[in-house]
Structure formats: C-alpha cells, structure tokens
Design an enzyme around this catalytic site. Sequence first.
Site, PDB file in Angstrom:
ATOM      1  N   SER A  55       0.759  -1.298  -0.007  1.00  0.00           N
ATOM      2  CA  SER A  55      -0.260   0.019  -0.146  1.00  0.00           C
ATOM      3  C   SER A  55       0.856   1.134   0.037  1.00  0.00           C
ATOM      4  CB  SER A  55      -0.875  -0.058   1.106  1.00  0.00           C
ATOM      5  OG  SER A  55      -0.238  -0.158   2.453  1.00  0.00           O
ATOM      6  N   HIS A  56       2.158   1.220   0.166  1.00  0.00           N
ATOM      7  CA  HIS A  56       2.939   2.331   0.109  1.00  0.00           C
ATOM      8  C   HIS A  56       4.353   2.369  -0.616  1.00  0.00           C
ATOM      9  CE1 HIS A  56       0.160   3.027   3.583  1.00  0.00           C
ATOM     10  NE2 HIS A  56       0.148   4.406   3.423  1.00  0.00           N
ATOM     11  N   ALA A  64       3.663   8.166   2.982  1.00  0.00           N
ATOM     12  CA  ALA A  64       4.408   6.732   2.951  1.00  0.00           C
ATOM     13  C   ALA A  64       4.332   5.880   4.194  1.00  0.00           C
ATOM     14  CB  ALA A  64       6.024   7.181   2.721  1.00  0.00           C
ATOM     15  N   ALA A  65       4.949   4.658   4.117  1.00  0.00           N
ATOM     16  CA  ALA A  65       5.042   3.944   5.476  1.00  0.00           C
ATOM     17  C   ALA A  65       5.928   4.581   6.266  1.00  0.00           C
ATOM     18  CB  ALA A  65       5.741   2.811   4.985  1.00  0.00           C
ATOM     19  N   LEU A  66       5.473   4.496   7.560  1.00  0.00           N
ATOM     20  CA  LEU A  66       6.280   5.243   8.727  1.00  0.00           C
ATOM     21  C   LEU A  66       7.716   4.612   9.131  1.00  0.00           C
ATOM     22  CD1 LEU A  66       5.852   7.773  10.180  1.00  0.00           C
ATOM     23  CD2 LEU A  66       4.297   6.521  11.839  1.00  0.00           C
ATOM     24  N   ALA A  85      -1.142   1.360  11.386  1.00  0.00           N
ATOM     25  CA  ALA A  85      -2.332   2.382  11.578  1.00  0.00           C
ATOM     26  C   ALA A  85      -3.213   2.119  12.643  1.00  0.00           C
ATOM     27  CB  ALA A  85      -2.962   2.197  10.099  1.00  0.00           C
ATOM     28  N   ASP A 112      -4.716   0.212   1.967  1.00  0.00           N
ATOM     29  CA  ASP A 112      -5.392  -1.169   1.650  1.00  0.00           C
ATOM     30  C   ASP A 112      -6.869  -1.243   1.396  1.00  0.00           C
ATOM     31  OD1 ASP A 112      -2.824  -2.652   2.153  1.00  0.00           O
ATOM     32  OD2 ASP A 112      -2.841  -2.350   4.168  1.00  0.00           O
ATOM     33  N   LYS A 144      -9.952   1.637  22.161  1.00  0.00           N
ATOM     34  CA  LYS A 144      -8.499   1.563  22.479  1.00  0.00           C
ATOM     35  C   LYS A 144      -7.708   2.122  21.297  1.00  0.00           C
ATOM     36  CE  LYS A 144      -8.772  -2.132  25.838  1.00  0.00           C
ATOM     37  NZ  LYS A 144      -8.185  -3.679  26.027  1.00  0.00           N
ATOM     38  N   ARG A 155       6.366 -15.239  15.155  1.00  0.00           N
ATOM     39  CA  ARG A 155       6.704 -14.039  13.965  1.00  0.00           C
ATOM     40  C   ARG A 155       6.606 -12.828  14.948  1.00  0.00           C
ATOM     41  NH1 ARG A 155       5.062  -9.704  11.212  1.00  0.00           N
ATOM     42  NH2 ARG A 155       3.915  -9.905   9.327  1.00  0.00           N
ATOM     43  N   PRO A 202       6.842  -8.526  15.010  1.00  0.00           N
ATOM     44  CA  PRO A 202       6.677  -7.421  14.207  1.00  0.00           C
ATOM     45  C   PRO A 202       8.234  -7.053  13.375  1.00  0.00           C
ATOM     46  CG  PRO A 202       6.108  -6.954  16.328  1.00  0.00           C
ATOM     47  CD  PRO A 202       6.837  -8.320  16.603  1.00  0.00           C
ATOM     48  N   ASP A 245       9.264  -9.076  10.885  1.00  0.00           N
ATOM     49  CA  ASP A 245       9.749 -10.304  10.433  1.00  0.00           C
ATOM     50  C   ASP A 245       9.525 -10.268   8.842  1.00  0.00           C
ATOM     51  OD1 ASP A 245      11.066 -10.926  12.602  1.00  0.00           O
ATOM     52  OD2 ASP A 245       9.933 -12.712  13.167  1.00  0.00           O
TER      53      ASP A 245
HETATM   54  P1  NDP Z   1      -0.308  -4.089   9.266  1.00  0.00           P
HETATM   55  O1  NDP Z   1      -1.423  -4.245  10.084  1.00  0.00           O
HETATM   56  O2  NDP Z   1       0.296  -4.860   8.058  1.00  0.00           O
HETATM   57  O3  NDP Z   1       1.015  -4.279  10.157  1.00  0.00           O
HETATM   58  C1  NDP Z   1       1.219  -3.746  11.443  1.00  0.00           C
HETATM   59  C2  NDP Z   1       2.502  -4.044  12.259  1.00  0.00           C
HETATM   60  O4  NDP Z   1       2.230  -5.452  12.697  1.00  0.00           O
HETATM   61  C3  NDP Z   1       3.618  -4.282  11.383  1.00  0.00           C
HETATM   62  O5  NDP Z   1       4.713  -4.054  12.303  1.00  0.00           O
HETATM   63  C4  NDP Z   1       3.658  -5.901  11.178  1.00  0.00           C
HETATM   64  O6  NDP Z   1       4.920  -6.220  10.662  1.00  0.00           O
HETATM   65  C5  NDP Z   1       3.081  -6.593  12.280  1.00  0.00           C
HETATM   66  N1  NDP Z   1       2.385  -7.621  12.329  1.00  0.00           N
HETATM   67  C6  NDP Z   1       1.654  -7.890  11.319  1.00  0.00           C
HETATM   68  N2  NDP Z   1       1.158  -9.253  11.271  1.00  0.00           N
HETATM   69  C7  NDP Z   1       1.676  -9.660  12.535  1.00  0.00           C
HETATM   70  C8  NDP Z   1       1.652 -10.859  13.188  1.00  0.00           C
HETATM   71  N3  NDP Z   1       0.970 -12.005  12.890  1.00  0.00           N
HETATM   72  N4  NDP Z   1       2.322 -11.086  14.285  1.00  0.00           N
HETATM   73  C9  NDP Z   1       3.408 -10.084  14.636  1.00  0.00           C
HETATM   74  N5  NDP Z   1       3.375  -8.878  14.122  1.00  0.00           N
HETATM   75  C10 NDP Z   1       2.621  -8.816  13.081  1.00  0.00           C
HETATM   76  O7  NDP Z   1       0.117  -2.650   9.012  1.00  0.00           O
HETATM   77  P2  NDP Z   1      -1.036  -1.459   8.834  1.00  0.00           P
HETATM   78  O8  NDP Z   1      -1.846  -2.047   7.767  1.00  0.00           O
HETATM   79  O9  NDP Z   1      -1.728  -1.090   9.907  1.00  0.00           O
HETATM   80  O10 NDP Z   1      -0.162  -0.221   8.153  1.00  0.00           O
HETATM   81  C11 NDP Z   1       0.295  -0.478   6.801  1.00  0.00           C
HETATM   82  C12 NDP Z   1       1.215   0.743   6.494  1.00  0.00           C
HETATM   83  O11 NDP Z   1       0.494   1.781   6.155  1.00  0.00           O
HETATM   84  C13 NDP Z   1       2.320   1.064   7.401  1.00  0.00           C
HETATM   85  O12 NDP Z   1       3.644   1.300   7.064  1.00  0.00           O
HETATM   86  C14 NDP Z   1       1.782   2.683   7.893  1.00  0.00           C
HETATM   87  O13 NDP Z   1       2.997   3.250   8.276  1.00  0.00           O
HETATM   88  C15 NDP Z   1       1.041   2.969   6.666  1.00  0.00           C
HETATM   89  N6  NDP Z   1       0.330   4.024   6.960  1.00  0.00           N
HETATM   90  C16 NDP Z   1       0.622   5.539   6.572  1.00  0.00           C
HETATM   91  C17 NDP Z   1      -0.048   6.417   6.908  1.00  0.00           C
HETATM   92  C18 NDP Z   1       0.176   7.925   6.668  1.00  0.00           C
HETATM   93  O14 NDP Z   1      -0.248   8.845   7.006  1.00  0.00           O
HETATM   94  N7  NDP Z   1       1.479   8.116   6.103  1.00  0.00           N
HETATM   95  C19 NDP Z   1      -1.379   6.118   7.394  1.00  0.00           C
HETATM   96  C20 NDP Z   1      -1.766   4.964   7.810  1.00  0.00           C
HETATM   97  C21 NDP Z   1      -1.074   3.751   7.409  1.00  0.00           C
HETATM   98  P3  NDP Z   1       5.492  -6.686   9.436  1.00  0.00           P
HETATM   99  O15 NDP Z   1       6.138  -5.035   8.907  1.00  0.00           O
HETATM  100  O16 NDP Z   1       6.648  -7.463   9.491  1.00  0.00           O
HETATM  101  O17 NDP Z   1       4.537  -7.076   8.610  1.00  0.00           O
HETATM  102  O1  PYC Z   2      -2.889   4.246   4.030  1.00  0.00           O
HETATM  103  O2  PYC Z   2      -4.039   5.157   5.542  1.00  0.00           O
HETATM  104  C1  PYC Z   2      -3.255   5.178   4.738  1.00  0.00           C
HETATM  105  C2  PYC Z   2      -2.519   6.488   4.370  1.00  0.00           C
HETATM  106  C3  PYC Z   2      -2.810   7.647   4.711  1.00  0.00           C
HETATM  107  C4  PYC Z   2      -1.925   8.568   4.109  1.00  0.00           C
HETATM  108  C5  PYC Z   2      -0.890   7.835   3.651  1.00  0.00           C
HETATM  109  N1  PYC Z   2      -1.142   6.566   3.788  1.00  0.00           N
END
Ligand code: NDP
Ligand code: PYC
Length: 348
Positions: free
Chosen positions: A52-53, A127-129, A185, A193, A236, A308, A310, A312
């Site tokens: 997604s990023h 972007a991803a953070l 997020a 996504d 939460k 697993r 985070p 990995d």
């Molecule tokens: P995910 O739900 O895919 O993952 C969240 C975290 O949980 C990651 O660190 C991931 O590790 C870990 N994880 C996932 N599955 C497991 C598991 N089964 N066991 C242990 N750890 C796990 O991410 P989001 O969908 O919440 O976010 C996706 C991306 O979108 C992020 O990079 C975020 O920064 C970006 N984003 C950016 C925004 C912006 O404003 N710029 C706004 C919102 C989101 P792993 O990386 O290894 O999968």
């Molecule tokens: O995926 O939620 C998101 C997002 C917002 C801004 C950048 N990514």
Amino acid sequence: MPHTTVPATQHIAFAELQDLLTQIFLRHGTSPEVAAILAANCASAQRDGAASHGIFRIPGYLSTLASGWVNGRAVPQVQDVAPGYVAVDAGNGFAQPALQAARSLLIEKARHNGIALLAIRNSHHFAALWPDVEPFAREGLVALAFVNSMACVVPTGGHKALFGTNPIAFAAPRAGDNPLVFDLATSAIAHGDVQIAARAGHRLPEGYGVDRHGQPTRDPAAVLDGGALLPFGGYKGSALAMMVELLAAALTGGNFSFGFDWSQHPGAKTPWTGELLIVIDPSKGAGHSFTQRTEILVRHMRAAGQDRQPGDRRYQQRAQSDRHGIAIGCEELARLRGLAAAPLPPAG
Ligand code: NDP
Ligand code: PYC
C-alpha cells in the site's frame, strides 16, 4: 507457431528502481533533493513488500504535485528550540526531507541528553512510517514516530469521520540482529489497503468500515465513496488515534486530520499535517543491558509461542528482494519507465 509467454512480473535491483523513481519525481516538479529522498523511501517500501505504500503511491504523488497542493521544492527550516527539542517547518513540502534536514541535530541532542524530540509541521506524509524510525535503531537508538493523516476514521461511538488513519511506528536496536520494528495504522485497516481491496474486488473483514449512511459495510468501494473507517480495537485504537492527533498536530503546530480543505485542489491526495518523533539513547540508562534485555524478551515471546515478530515479514521480503530483485508487474514497470522518460521540466 511457437508460443511465447509474457512474464507477469519482472525483477529489478533496488538501485534501478530508486533511479527510476528519482527520474519520475524530477519530471513532476520536485527538487533533486526531494526526488532522491522520496524515491529511496518509496523503493524501500516496494522492496519490503509494503503493497500500500510502494509504487502504488506514485499516481497519488504525481496528481498531488500537479494540483499545486504540495511544494515539491520546499526547503525545510530547522529550529533548535531547546536542549531536547528540534522543530522543522517543512514549508508545505514532504515530511521525509524535513526529517532528513533535522536528523543530525536530533541525534546529537538524543545522545547528549538521553532523549530528544523532533516536531515537524506544515508537512505531507504519504508513506510507510517504519523508514522514519528503523535507521535510528540501526544507530543504537530507540525511536517512536507519530503521523496524522486525513479525516477518514470515525472516533469510537461517533457518527462522522474525524481522525486520520494515524500510524505509530517504533524501533529498538537488538544485539546482532535487525531492529525490532512495528509500524501500524490506528484504524482497523490502512486507507491504502482499502483502495487495494476495492481494485481487487475483495470484501473487507467485519467491523472495518461504514458506508456513507454510517451503516456497517464490508464493501471497500462503499467506504471510499463517502463512507469511513473504524479505529482498530474499538475505544483503545480510538484513544491512540486521538493521541496521534495531539502529538503530530497539536504539539507540532501541524493541521489536524480534519483541519485542512483540499477541495480546491482536485487530484490532491497527500495529507497536510505534521509528524512527531521521539528518539531515546538507551545507553544513558540501561547501557548495553538494553539490547541484552531485548533479546531476553524476544526469547520469551518465542517460548510463549510468538514465532513471528513485528518486522519479520518485511525483513524476509527485503532479503528476498536483495537476492532476486524487486518484483514489479510488467505493465506497472512499463508505466514507470514511460513516466521516467518524459522530458525534464524547464529549469528555474
Ligand atoms: P499491518 O497491519 O500490516 O502491520 C502492522 C504491524 O504489525 C507491522 O509492524 C507488522 O509487521 C506487524 N504484524 C503484522 N502481522 C503480524 C503478526 N501476525 N504477528 C506479529 N506482528 C505482525 O500495517 P497497517 O495496515 O496498520 O499499516 C500499513 C502501512 O500503512 C504502515 O507502513 C503505515 O505506516 C502506513 N500508513 C501510513 C499512513 C500515513 O499517514 N503516512 C497512514 C496509515 C498507514 P511486518 O512489517 O513484519 O508485517
Ligand atoms: O494508507 O491510510 C493510509 C495513508 C494515509 C496517508 C498515507 N497513507
């Protein structure tokens, strides 16, 4: 007739993708400095399998630059505010160049004081953070980052979108291993996504979103068409999203996720908000025992059944990309090459 099959994906080296993306940004109104930083960020996300990023975001970056909503040539202004406090006015530019401009001062302060804070305002983060925090952990520091985005998440018990998808990222060094990193997020799902699910025709899980009438829906198109997302984990996640608004916007001086109006900029996609980072030097308190204790915790997590960690998946994908190249759909790659081959805009 011989039957030739066209491969669906190609594999390209990180440096090639980074260069391709740099050329694209340069041709769409960014300075060379900004182009290089955004390209490295976006290529890293693609390399690590962040669907997604990574390059998925290129059309959004380009339509935003074309709309005049963001300044792709902004020069961040760094202010040394206090012994543990750095602020940056990103000048309506991207957050990553602002972080880069303040990085060495932030690290110097964190090492001197044990902790330092970076408040970025007037910035766009699309972007991803995790790329914002992982490098600090590789230098032995603990880092936390918070970014707010655009109003698309209904606070718990509420009836209209107010919070952004507001991610939180954390990175901590380990003894002889990749840092422990999480990046999530605070919404049930990232907005990116939802877009991917809509394109693929997939349904969302129960409890992720509502339609334009506030009714629960599993249809991603209904969420995108006037609907909204819900926080993860009910009240939460909602509380964490609130905290991100306070840290990334109220404290930095950036916009709240509901606090900007991009309706006069058709094509604008990048949220105009703020970002906050907290960087800690663990050697000031725990000394070397911090990474040793991290290993103890990881061992106990494994023993408790959590195989697993985070980060990995991302590290595994990174290793695979480093070995075989980054997989990109052939049509997508052809599109990127077309964009990179366009004439450069006139200088000035
Ligand atoms: P995910 O739900 O895919 O993952 C969240 C975290 O949980 C990651 O660190 C991931 O590790 C870990 N994880 C996932 N599955 C497991 C598991 N089964 N066991 C242990 N750890 C796990 O991410 P989001 O969908 O919440 O976010 C996706 C991306 O979108 C992020 O990079 C975020 O920064 C970006 N984003 C950016 C925004 C912006 O404003 N710029 C706004 C919102 C989101 P792993 O990386 O290894 O999968
Ligand atoms: O995926 O939620 C998101 C997002 C917002 C801004 C950048 N990514």
